[in-house]
Design a protein around this motif. Structure first.
Motif, PDB file in Angstrom:
ATOM      1  N   TYR A   1      -8.895   7.834  -4.057  1.00 23.44           N
ATOM      2  CA  TYR A   1      -8.968   7.239  -2.730  1.00 23.44           C
ATOM      3  C   TYR A   1      -8.906   8.287  -1.627  1.00 23.44           C
ATOM      4  O   TYR A   1      -9.477   8.103  -0.551  1.00 23.44           O
ATOM      5  CB  TYR A   1      -7.837   6.230  -2.542  1.00 23.44           C
ATOM      6  CG  TYR A   1      -7.921   5.020  -3.445  1.00 23.44           C
ATOM      7  CD1 TYR A   1      -9.139   4.631  -4.014  1.00 23.44           C
ATOM      8  CD2 TYR A   1      -6.795   4.265  -3.748  1.00 23.44           C
ATOM      9  CE1 TYR A   1      -9.221   3.529  -4.842  1.00 23.44           C
ATOM     10  CE2 TYR A   1      -6.866   3.160  -4.571  1.00 23.44           C
ATOM     11  CZ  TYR A   1      -8.079   2.792  -5.123  1.00 23.44           C
ATOM     12  OH  TYR A   1      -8.156   1.704  -5.940  1.00 23.44           O
ATOM     13  N   GLN A   2      -8.224   9.368  -1.898  1.00 20.47           N
ATOM     14  CA  GLN A   2      -8.130  10.425  -0.892  1.00 20.47           C
ATOM     15  C   GLN A   2      -9.511  10.998  -0.572  1.00 20.47           C
ATOM     16  O   GLN A   2      -9.819  11.288   0.593  1.00 20.47           O
ATOM     17  CB  GLN A   2      -7.203  11.529  -1.403  1.00 20.47           C
ATOM     18  CG  GLN A   2      -6.853  12.590  -0.371  1.00 20.47           C
ATOM     19  CD  GLN A   2      -5.815  13.551  -0.908  1.00 20.47           C
ATOM     20  OE1 GLN A   2      -5.822  13.908  -2.084  1.00 20.47           O
ATOM     21  NE2 GLN A   2      -4.887  13.963  -0.061  1.00 20.47           N
TER      22      GLN A   2
ATOM     23  N   TYR B   1      -5.367   1.646   2.589  1.00 22.74           N
ATOM     24  CA  TYR B   1      -6.697   1.124   2.270  1.00 22.74           C
ATOM     25  C   TYR B   1      -7.637   1.038   3.467  1.00 22.74           C
ATOM     26  O   TYR B   1      -8.836   0.854   3.271  1.00 22.74           O
ATOM     27  CB  TYR B   1      -6.536  -0.301   1.717  1.00 22.74           C
ATOM     28  CG  TYR B   1      -6.614  -0.451   0.214  1.00 22.74           C
ATOM     29  CD1 TYR B   1      -5.878   0.360  -0.639  1.00 22.74           C
ATOM     30  CD2 TYR B   1      -7.417  -1.431  -0.356  1.00 22.74           C
ATOM     31  CE1 TYR B   1      -5.935   0.189  -2.007  1.00 22.74           C
ATOM     32  CE2 TYR B   1      -7.475  -1.608  -1.726  1.00 22.74           C
ATOM     33  CZ  TYR B   1      -6.736  -0.805  -2.551  1.00 22.74           C
ATOM     34  OH  TYR B   1      -6.790  -0.972  -3.914  1.00 22.74           O
TER      35      TYR B   1
ATOM     36  N   THR C   1      -4.633   7.975  -6.293  1.00 19.50           N
ATOM     37  CA  THR C   1      -4.456   8.633  -5.001  1.00 19.50           C
ATOM     38  C   THR C   1      -5.533   9.687  -4.784  1.00 19.50           C
ATOM     39  O   THR C   1      -6.092   9.804  -3.679  1.00 19.50           O
ATOM     40  CB  THR C   1      -3.056   9.253  -4.913  1.00 19.50           C
ATOM     41  OG1 THR C   1      -2.070   8.239  -5.110  1.00 19.50           O
ATOM     42  CG2 THR C   1      -2.834   9.906  -3.558  1.00 19.50           C
TER      43      THR C   1
ATOM     44  N   THR D   1     -11.786   2.073   0.077  1.00 22.70           N
ATOM     45  CA  THR D   1     -11.518   2.242  -1.350  1.00 22.70           C
ATOM     46  C   THR D   1     -12.627   1.685  -2.238  1.00 22.70           C
ATOM     47  O   THR D   1     -12.905   2.235  -3.294  1.00 22.70           O
ATOM     48  CB  THR D   1     -10.188   1.557  -1.736  1.00 22.70           C
ATOM     49  OG1 THR D   1     -10.261   0.159  -1.406  1.00 22.70           O
ATOM     50  CG2 THR D   1      -9.023   2.202  -1.010  1.00 22.70           C
TER      51      THR D   1
ATOM     52  N   LEU E   1       0.234   4.817  -1.763  1.00 20.76           N
ATOM     53  CA  LEU E   1      -1.048   5.506  -1.658  1.00 20.76           C
ATOM     54  C   LEU E   1      -1.049   6.410  -0.431  1.00 20.76           C
ATOM     55  O   LEU E   1      -1.664   6.134   0.595  1.00 20.76           O
ATOM     56  CB  LEU E   1      -2.182   4.477  -1.601  1.00 20.76           C
ATOM     57  CG  LEU E   1      -2.264   3.561  -2.835  1.00 20.76           C
ATOM     58  CD1 LEU E   1      -3.283   2.463  -2.626  1.00 20.76           C
ATOM     59  CD2 LEU E   1      -2.602   4.375  -4.088  1.00 20.76           C
TER      60      LEU E   1
ATOM     61  N   GLY F   1      -2.540   7.074   4.761  1.00 18.07           N
ATOM     62  CA  GLY F   1      -2.613   6.507   3.424  1.00 18.07           C
ATOM     63  C   GLY F   1      -3.117   5.083   3.486  1.00 18.07           C
ATOM     64  O   GLY F   1      -3.569   4.602   4.524  1.00 18.07           O
TER      65      GLY F   1
ATOM     66  N   LYS G   1      -2.854  -3.387  -5.944  1.00 17.21           N
ATOM     67  CA  LYS G   1      -3.603  -2.233  -5.448  1.00 17.21           C
ATOM     68  C   LYS G   1      -3.494  -1.017  -6.364  1.00 17.21           C
ATOM     69  O   LYS G   1      -4.244  -0.056  -6.185  1.00 17.21           O
ATOM     70  CB  LYS G   1      -3.116  -1.849  -4.048  1.00 17.21           C
ATOM     71  CG  LYS G   1      -3.110  -2.985  -3.043  1.00 17.21           C
ATOM     72  CD  LYS G   1      -4.462  -3.632  -2.862  1.00 17.21           C
ATOM     73  CE  LYS G   1      -4.419  -4.693  -1.772  1.00 17.21           C
ATOM     74  NZ  LYS G   1      -5.674  -5.463  -1.675  1.00 17.21           N
ATOM     75  N   ILE G   2      -2.561  -1.053  -7.323  1.00 20.74           N
ATOM     76  CA  ILE G   2      -2.398   0.121  -8.180  1.00 20.74           C
ATOM     77  C   ILE G   2      -2.574  -0.184  -9.668  1.00 20.74           C
ATOM     78  O   ILE G   2      -2.498   0.730 -10.486  1.00 20.74           O
ATOM     79  CB  ILE G   2      -1.033   0.810  -7.951  1.00 20.74           C
ATOM     80  CG1 ILE G   2       0.124  -0.169  -8.185  1.00 20.74           C
ATOM     81  CG2 ILE G   2      -0.967   1.420  -6.563  1.00 20.74           C
ATOM     82  CD1 ILE G   2       1.496   0.478  -8.112  1.00 20.74           C
TER      83      ILE G   2
ATOM     84  N   TYR H   1      -1.947   9.984   1.399  1.00 20.95           N
ATOM     85  CA  TYR H   1      -2.970  11.027   1.304  1.00 20.95           C
ATOM     86  C   TYR H   1      -2.645  12.258   2.140  1.00 20.95           C
ATOM     87  O   TYR H   1      -3.161  13.339   1.882  1.00 20.95           O
ATOM     88  CB  TYR H   1      -4.336  10.480   1.737  1.00 20.95           C
ATOM     89  CG  TYR H   1      -4.664   9.143   1.132  1.00 20.95           C
ATOM     90  CD1 TYR H   1      -4.498   8.919  -0.236  1.00 20.95           C
ATOM     91  CD2 TYR H   1      -5.092   8.092   1.920  1.00 20.95           C
ATOM     92  CE1 TYR H   1      -4.778   7.684  -0.794  1.00 20.95           C
ATOM     93  CE2 TYR H   1      -5.381   6.851   1.366  1.00 20.95           C
ATOM     94  CZ  TYR H   1      -5.219   6.650   0.022  1.00 20.95           C
ATOM     95  OH  TYR H   1      -5.484   5.421  -0.529  1.00 20.95           O
TER      96      TYR H   1
ATOM     97  N   TYR I   1       0.806  -1.224   0.000  1.00 28.57           N
ATOM     98  CA  TYR I   1       0.000   0.000   0.000  1.00 28.57           C
ATOM     99  C   TYR I   1       0.840   1.276   0.000  1.00 28.57           C
ATOM    100  O   TYR I   1       0.297   2.380  -0.030  1.00 28.57           O
ATOM    101  CB  TYR I   1      -0.893   0.033   1.255  1.00 28.57           C
ATOM    102  CG  TYR I   1      -1.616  -1.245   1.527  1.00 28.57           C
ATOM    103  CD1 TYR I   1      -2.754  -1.594   0.807  1.00 28.57           C
ATOM    104  CD2 TYR I   1      -1.156  -2.136   2.495  1.00 28.57           C
ATOM    105  CE1 TYR I   1      -3.417  -2.784   1.044  1.00 28.57           C
ATOM    106  CE2 TYR I   1      -1.813  -3.335   2.740  1.00 28.57           C
ATOM    107  CZ  TYR I   1      -2.939  -3.651   2.012  1.00 28.57           C
ATOM    108  OH  TYR I   1      -3.590  -4.836   2.236  1.00 28.57           O
TER     109      TYR I   1
END
Length: 406
Positions: A300-301, A328, A297, A376, A213, A326, A240-241, A215, A210
């Motif tokens: 999800y942010q 999940y 990003t 997410t 990611l 950051g 995840k990306i 934030y 993770y």
């Protein structure tokens, strides 16, 4: 036939994480905070379609449909090393092995380094797939208490275990945006953990699915950046990306370790899905992969902020939570006077899926008053509705009639 299974398989159970989530997702109307899934809109469909069309119309089929090297598609391995150096300042002198997700990376590490009866230390709440990988080879997962205020494993507890237990072979950590807690070990604590590993001569497995990611705030250097002895096995994933179904992950290790890891990989599955490796390399070579990650990003942010805002509306004398920067997940804690069984029963009836703390723990018990939320996958509306129902569950678990108030 009366089957006689190997002892190692008899120690394993179906993934409690998957079984719990599956049970709670039986209804299409359910709100899921359970699965650590990306949403559909996170998939770069247009680019993946374009790359696939290019491969099937212009490329030699041998270049993407034939067997590949066990250690991975050479171009992709180079790109991963360059990317790690550019984004995280990880020295690219060590080799990269492409694996089938970071779960296989942990499986291979235990297979290569641990004999039956060896101990692998873990954060007391951690990824259940890693715990099963440890058990699968007859090694013993042992929890290390957390210092939640410091967002780290307890260093005194860690050293005490290392002093008294000579069986310890490895320390498994998710230092950045930990699963399930969402914590990130501060830099000074990372340095101290590495120093203890050197002093007591154990390996560290740094699991980092993770880590990109972020934030809020500044990124913390990876533990691998301080590794001067080849003591850290670093693992990452594109699940995840990019897309979970690709099962493209990677691990980085020093030369002698990598030689054995490749041998273990060969006997496991020959190589990771070669088609997806080529697709990913094409993406990284000819398209804006970093722009894609930046867009993820942002996506999800917004959901992260929405869930934090919703949680802030709940009474903090009944529920508290760790605010991650950051990743999940957000982990919540029920107050001692909340009946956890009653709380979970209400959410089951309301079709709100969460992951109870026991499921994400090494011991499998003792964490009834904590639970994990994923932000997410659900929509913004589902986040609002689901957190409101969690508030109702809190009230239900503290109902005056239940408390025996006259």
């Amino acid at each position: 036939m009366d089957y006689h299974f190997a002892q190692r398989i008899n120690t394993l159970e179906a993934s409690p994480l998957r079984e719990n989530a599956k049970k709670n997702m039986a209804s299409s109307s359910a709100i899921s905070f359970a699965y650590g899934f990306p949403p559909t809109e996170a998939f770069p469909m247009n680019v993946l379609r374009e790359i696939s069309q290019k491969l099937y119309t212009k490329a030699d089929p041998e270049s993407f449909l034939q067997y590949g090297a066990s250690d991975g598609y050479p171009r992709l391995r180079t790109l991963i090393k360059e990317r790690l150096h550019q984004l995280s300042a990880i020295d690219n002198e060590e080799e990269v092995l492409v694996v089938s997700g970071s779960t296989q990376a942990m499986d291979l590490a235990v297979k290569v380094f641990c004999n039956e009866g060896d101990v692998v230390l873990c954060e007391e709440q951690t990824f259940s797939g890693a715990v099963n990988a440890i058990k699968g080879y007859g090694a013993i997962p042992v929890p290390v208490p957390m210092d939640l205020a410091a967002e780290s494993i307890d260093l005194e507890a860690l050293e005490t275990i290392l002093k008294i237990d000579s069986r310890v072979k490895m320390l498994y950590l998710i230092p950045t945006f930990q699963n399930p807690l969402g914590t990130s070990i501060p830099l000074e604590k990372r340095k101290a953990i590495y120093e203890l590993a050197c002093r007591y001569d154990i390996l560290i497995f740094e699991d980092d699915p993770y880590g990109e990611l972020l934030y809020e705030g500044e990124p913390i250097p990876k533990m691998k950046t301080m590794d001067l002895e080849g003591r850290i096995i670093y693992a990452g994933s594109f699940s995840k990306i990019l897309a979970p179904s690709s099962r493209v992950g990677f691990m980085m290790a020093a030369g002698p370790a990598m030689e054995k890891l490749i041998l273990a990989k060969q006997s496991a599955d020959s190589h990771t899905n070669f088609y997806w490796q080529v697709v990913l390399a094409e993406y990284m070579d000819y398209y804006d992969f970093e722009g894609h990650v930046a867009q993820l990003t942002i996506l999800y942010q917004e959901k992260y902020a929405r869930m934090l805002h919703a949680l802030q509306t709940l009474p903090n004398n009944k529920l508290t939570y760790i605010k991650p920067t950051g990743g999940y997940f957000i982990t919540c804690f029920l107050s001692a006077d909340v009946d956890s069984e009653r709380f979970y029963d209400y959410l089951d009836e309301a079709k709100v899926a969460i992951i109870p703390g026991n499921i994400m723990s090494v011991a499998g018990k003792g964490y009834e008053h904590s639970f994990r939320l994923n932000f997410t996958k659900p929509t913004l509306a589902q986040i609002d509705q689901g957190i409101a129902l969690i508030g109702d569950a809190l009230d239900y678990a503290l109902a005056p009639a239940y408390e025996g108030v006259i």
